[in-house]
Motif scaffolding. Sequence first.
Motif, PDB file in Angstrom:
ATOM      1  N   GLU A  22     -58.580  24.965  -1.900  1.00 51.57           N
ATOM      2  CA  GLU A  22     -57.325  25.640  -2.219  1.00 51.57           C
ATOM      3  C   GLU A  22     -56.095  24.908  -1.702  1.00 51.57           C
ATOM      4  O   GLU A  22     -54.997  25.410  -1.779  1.00 51.57           O
ATOM      5  CB  GLU A  22     -57.338  27.080  -1.706  1.00 51.57           C
ATOM      6  CG  GLU A  22     -57.412  27.233  -0.216  1.00 51.57           C
ATOM      7  CD  GLU A  22     -58.827  27.203   0.350  1.00 51.57           C
ATOM      8  OE1 GLU A  22     -58.945  27.329   1.569  1.00 51.57           O
ATOM      9  OE2 GLU A  22     -59.796  27.037  -0.403  1.00 51.57           O
ATOM     10  N   SER A  50     -48.479  31.496  -3.692  1.00 54.54           N
ATOM     11  CA  SER A  50     -48.946  30.417  -2.818  1.00 54.54           C
ATOM     12  C   SER A  50     -47.759  29.940  -1.981  1.00 54.54           C
ATOM     13  O   SER A  50     -46.639  30.439  -2.113  1.00 54.54           O
ATOM     14  CB  SER A  50     -49.557  29.275  -3.641  1.00 54.54           C
ATOM     15  OG  SER A  50     -48.661  28.822  -4.631  1.00 54.54           O
ATOM     16  N   ASP A  90     -52.884  28.095  -0.448  1.00 57.53           N
ATOM     17  CA  ASP A  90     -53.082  29.508  -0.819  1.00 57.53           C
ATOM     18  C   ASP A  90     -53.127  29.736  -2.326  1.00 57.53           C
ATOM     19  O   ASP A  90     -52.739  30.807  -2.809  1.00 57.53           O
ATOM     20  CB  ASP A  90     -52.006  30.409  -0.189  1.00 57.53           C
ATOM     21  CG  ASP A  90     -52.031  30.374   1.323  1.00 57.53           C
ATOM     22  OD1 ASP A  90     -53.131  30.212   1.888  1.00 57.53           O
ATOM     23  OD2 ASP A  90     -50.953  30.515   1.936  1.00 57.53           O
ATOM     24  N   PHE A  91     -53.630  28.768  -3.081  1.00 60.73           N
ATOM     25  CA  PHE A  91     -53.757  28.942  -4.529  1.00 60.73           C
ATOM     26  C   PHE A  91     -54.564  30.174  -4.915  1.00 60.73           C
ATOM     27  O   PHE A  91     -54.250  30.814  -5.922  1.00 60.73           O
ATOM     28  CB  PHE A  91     -54.361  27.687  -5.180  1.00 60.73           C
ATOM     29  CG  PHE A  91     -53.362  26.591  -5.396  1.00 60.73           C
ATOM     30  CD1 PHE A  91     -52.545  26.578  -6.508  1.00 60.73           C
ATOM     31  CD2 PHE A  91     -53.235  25.561  -4.478  1.00 60.73           C
ATOM     32  CE1 PHE A  91     -51.618  25.573  -6.713  1.00 60.73           C
ATOM     33  CE2 PHE A  91     -52.320  24.548  -4.674  1.00 60.73           C
ATOM     34  CZ  PHE A  91     -51.503  24.553  -5.794  1.00 60.73           C
ATOM     35  N   TRP A 101     -57.192  30.223 -10.444  1.00 54.84           N
ATOM     36  CA  TRP A 101     -56.404  29.455  -9.485  1.00 54.84           C
ATOM     37  C   TRP A 101     -56.877  28.016  -9.372  1.00 54.84           C
ATOM     38  O   TRP A 101     -56.068  27.133  -9.114  1.00 54.84           O
ATOM     39  CB  TRP A 101     -56.372  30.125  -8.110  1.00 54.84           C
ATOM     40  CG  TRP A 101     -57.684  30.124  -7.374  1.00 54.84           C
ATOM     41  CD1 TRP A 101     -58.612  31.123  -7.359  1.00 54.84           C
ATOM     42  CD2 TRP A 101     -58.215  29.092  -6.549  1.00 54.84           C
ATOM     43  NE1 TRP A 101     -59.685  30.772  -6.577  1.00 54.84           N
ATOM     44  CE2 TRP A 101     -59.462  29.515  -6.065  1.00 54.84           C
ATOM     45  CE3 TRP A 101     -57.746  27.828  -6.170  1.00 54.84           C
ATOM     46  CZ2 TRP A 101     -60.254  28.735  -5.225  1.00 54.84           C
ATOM     47  CZ3 TRP A 101     -58.543  27.051  -5.335  1.00 54.84           C
ATOM     48  CH2 TRP A 101     -59.773  27.512  -4.869  1.00 54.84           C
ATOM     49  N   ARG A 144     -54.394  24.844  -9.505  1.00 51.25           N
ATOM     50  CA  ARG A 144     -54.315  23.799  -8.480  1.00 51.25           C
ATOM     51  C   ARG A 144     -54.534  22.425  -9.091  1.00 51.25           C
ATOM     52  O   ARG A 144     -53.821  21.471  -8.785  1.00 51.25           O
ATOM     53  CB  ARG A 144     -55.335  24.064  -7.368  1.00 51.25           C
ATOM     54  CG  ARG A 144     -55.056  23.215  -6.139  1.00 51.25           C
ATOM     55  CD  ARG A 144     -56.219  22.488  -5.505  1.00 51.25           C
ATOM     56  NE  ARG A 144     -57.101  21.852  -6.422  1.00 51.25           N
ATOM     57  CZ  ARG A 144     -58.417  22.003  -6.415  1.00 51.25           C
ATOM     58  NH1 ARG A 144     -59.001  22.776  -5.555  1.00 51.25           N
ATOM     59  NH2 ARG A 144     -59.165  21.364  -7.277  1.00 51.25           N
TER      60      ARG A 144
END
Length: 169
Positions: free
Chosen positions: A20, A115, A137-138, A145, A149
């Motif tokens: 993430e 995020s 924090d995706f 997510w 990303r």
Amino acid sequence: MFKFIVGKKDNLAEATGPAELLVVEQTVNAPIERAFEMFVDRLGSWWPREYTWAKDNLEEIGIEAKVDGHCFERGKDGNLAVWGTVLTLARPEQIVFTWQINADRSAEPNVALASRVDIRFVAPTPDTTKIVLVHRDFPRHGPGWQKYRANMASKGGWPRLIDRYAKAV
């Protein structure tokens, strides 16, 4: 040159961090104060118009350089759109802001679902600054997510933005 760090090995990245997390590093030939100012105070001079909601109707894009300040764009019609909130500001070393843009490019008003982007400015010499951008924090963006990303790590994401920034500095 750019260094990308994501959790999954692909053609852009090395497998050296959690999935993430996205890290982009760039060294620019500018003192730290100028490097910080260009990113925070002069965002509109290098941010691509096509990466805004207003596009050709854009009047201003900027960051209010204070804690709880808005990352925003304003259209020529006066419409204000918030795409982030400043969480930390330590001039000229660091800025952290929420990324309140969903994968479908819609605004995310809830900061708990956004995020975060943490940018550090480090001066290895008086005339150069290393920028370390960490987008984290995706998973807060919900299902899909990972693709989001990956898109931000692609040539059209943060690499393009940081390249434009480096050229502007």
